[in-house]
Design a protein around this motif. Structure first.
Motif, PDB file in Angstrom:
ATOM      1  N   TRP A   1       0.807  -1.215   0.000  1.00 57.80           N
ATOM      2  CA  TRP A   1       0.000   0.000   0.000  1.00 57.80           C
ATOM      3  C   TRP A   1       0.843   1.269   0.000  1.00 57.80           C
ATOM      4  CZ3 TRP A   1      -4.681  -0.616  -1.580  1.00 57.80           C
ATOM      5  CH2 TRP A   1      -5.304  -1.855  -1.396  1.00 57.80           C
ATOM      6  N   VAL A   2       2.100   1.166   0.413  1.00 59.65           N
ATOM      7  CA  VAL A   2       3.004   2.315   0.292  1.00 59.65           C
ATOM      8  C   VAL A   2       3.178   2.641  -1.185  1.00 59.65           C
ATOM      9  CG1 VAL A   2       5.343   3.177   0.702  1.00 59.65           C
ATOM     10  CG2 VAL A   2       4.227   1.738   2.435  1.00 59.65           C
ATOM     11  N   ALA A   3       3.436   1.594  -1.986  1.00 62.30           N
ATOM     12  CA  ALA A   3       3.606   1.776  -3.430  1.00 62.30           C
ATOM     13  C   ALA A   3       2.321   2.268  -4.082  1.00 62.30           C
ATOM     14  CB  ALA A   3       4.057   0.466  -4.080  1.00 62.30           C
ATOM     15  N   TRP A   4       1.180   1.668  -3.735  1.00 58.26           N
ATOM     16  CA  TRP A   4      -0.093   2.062  -4.361  1.00 58.26           C
ATOM     17  C   TRP A   4      -0.448   3.512  -4.047  1.00 58.26           C
ATOM     18  CZ3 TRP A   4       0.386  -1.203  -7.631  1.00 58.26           C
ATOM     19  CH2 TRP A   4       0.250  -2.576  -7.494  1.00 58.26           C
ATOM     20  N   ASN A   5      -0.219   3.941  -2.809  1.00 59.14           N
ATOM     21  CA  ASN A   5      -0.534   5.323  -2.439  1.00 59.14           C
ATOM     22  C   ASN A   5       0.330   6.314  -3.215  1.00 59.14           C
ATOM     23  OD1 ASN A   5      -2.653   5.065  -0.496  1.00 59.14           O
ATOM     24  ND2 ASN A   5      -1.191   4.332   1.000  1.00 59.14           N
TER      25      ASN A   5
ATOM     26  N   ASN B   1      -0.793   6.377  -6.883  1.00 61.86           N
ATOM     27  CA  ASN B   1      -2.048   7.118  -7.064  1.00 61.86           C
ATOM     28  C   ASN B   1      -1.848   8.629  -6.983  1.00 61.86           C
ATOM     29  OD1 ASN B   1      -3.620   4.819  -7.447  1.00 61.86           O
ATOM     30  ND2 ASN B   1      -3.959   4.537  -5.262  1.00 61.86           N
ATOM     31  N   ILE B   2      -0.981   9.075  -6.090  1.00 62.97           N
ATOM     32  CA  ILE B   2      -0.675  10.513  -6.001  1.00 62.97           C
ATOM     33  C   ILE B   2      -0.007  10.993  -7.278  1.00 62.97           C
ATOM     34  CG2 ILE B   2       0.757  12.231  -4.828  1.00 62.97           C
ATOM     35  CD1 ILE B   2       0.304  10.625  -2.228  1.00 62.97           C
TER      36      ILE B   2
ATOM     37  N   GLN C   1      -8.355   8.391 -10.734  1.00 58.68           N
ATOM     38  CA  GLN C   1      -7.169   8.392  -9.870  1.00 58.68           C
ATOM     39  C   GLN C   1      -7.482   8.900  -8.466  1.00 58.68           C
ATOM     40  OE1 GLN C   1      -4.502   6.836 -10.742  1.00 58.68           O
ATOM     41  NE2 GLN C   1      -5.406   6.505 -12.754  1.00 58.68           N
ATOM     42  N   ILE C   2      -8.338   9.895  -8.386  1.00 61.03           N
ATOM     43  CA  ILE C   2      -8.744  10.420  -7.075  1.00 61.03           C
ATOM     44  C   ILE C   2      -9.494   9.342  -6.290  1.00 61.03           C
ATOM     45  CG2 ILE C   2     -10.228  12.105  -5.894  1.00 61.03           C
ATOM     46  CD1 ILE C   2      -9.607  14.043  -8.230  1.00 61.03           C
TER      47      ILE C   2
END
Length: 249
Positions: free
Chosen positions: A193-197, A200-201, A226-227
């Motif tokens: 989830w570090v990578a996914w967050n 996404n940003i 994306q938001i």
């Protein structure tokens, strides 16, 4: 792949693409997940209806992506059915918009769907639980992933420049982060989830810039998606953190 591995993969494929299993896993979500799914889907449908020259492909991508994300949050294997639809559509859009990093990352996602089906199928086969469990990385493993991501990032920057990509410094980060996030997801590590967050940003910034430059309906729809994906990744982070025994990444 030996005979036993092939059997596991075949069973996992049947589960992932089983219509009965797909609806079964959708029917066992929590109320807050149904609400999240509803709100995210409505946002994409409204964006589609009120955008001139809206792309049906983007709408399909958006809805399949939303369902995929909610099922990933819960560790359900049928997320790979929706993920296959999402990544195929995304590759087509990325080619159209000439985002080299996106093309590479989404192609990688598409290939990894099938490895993920095998790994998750194998794990679920060995347990009575219906969800893949959350695991943590060791400090050494985290360091290896971090260094590998940085090295691959600069390689993608060089390749993107030669191929005439756009928004290179941002776009180039997507592929190495995609590799890290997808591998961690495949093997059930919550650090995914570090990578996914971060992805996404970066994608929010990229698609905002794309919309400001060309103002197309595809760019606006992708920005909205994306938001939505960023909000979901925050929710997913919380769910997987709670499932983990330790609070150490």
């Amino acid at each position: 792949m030996n005979k036993n591995q092939f059997k596991i993969f075949r069973e996992a494929i049947k589960q992932t693409f089983s219509i009965k299993k797909i609806f079964e896993e959708l029917s066992t979500l929590h109320i807050q997940e149904y609400l999240l799914l509803f709100l995210m889907t409505i946002a994409q449908v409204i964006s589609f209806l009120f955008t001139k020259d809206a792309s049906v492909l983007v709408l399909i991508l958006s809805i399949s992506s939303i369902i995929n994300l909610v099922l990933v949050d819960r560790g359900r294997i049928t997320n790979y059915f929706w993920g296959s639809i999402t990544t195929t559509a995304w590759v087509i859009i990325a080619i159209h918009t000439r985002l080299i990093g996106d093309i590479a990352s989404q192609t990688f996602y598409l290939i990894m769907q099938f490895l993920g089906i095998y790994i998750w199928g194998k794990e679920l086969r060995a347990t009575t639980k219906h969800e893949v469990q959350s695991k943590k990385l060791t400090t050494f493993q985290a360091l290896i992933y971090f260094v590998g991501t940085i090295l691959l990032y600069f390689m993608i920057v060089i390749i993107s420049k030669k191929l005439g990509g756009v928004q290179i410094w941002l776009d180039a980060a997507l592929f190495p982060l995609a590799i890290v996030g997808q591998i961690l997801m495949t093997f059930g590590y919550r650090s995914q989830w570090v990578a996914w967050n971060i992805i996404n940003i970066i994608n929010i910034i990229i698609w905002y810039n794309q919309f400001m430059v060309n103002g197309t309906s595809i760019s606006l729809s992708m920005l909205m998606l994306q938001i939505v994906m960023f909000l979901n990744s925050i929710y997913g982070s919380i769910i997987w953190l709670k499932k983990s025994k330790s609070y150490t990444i």
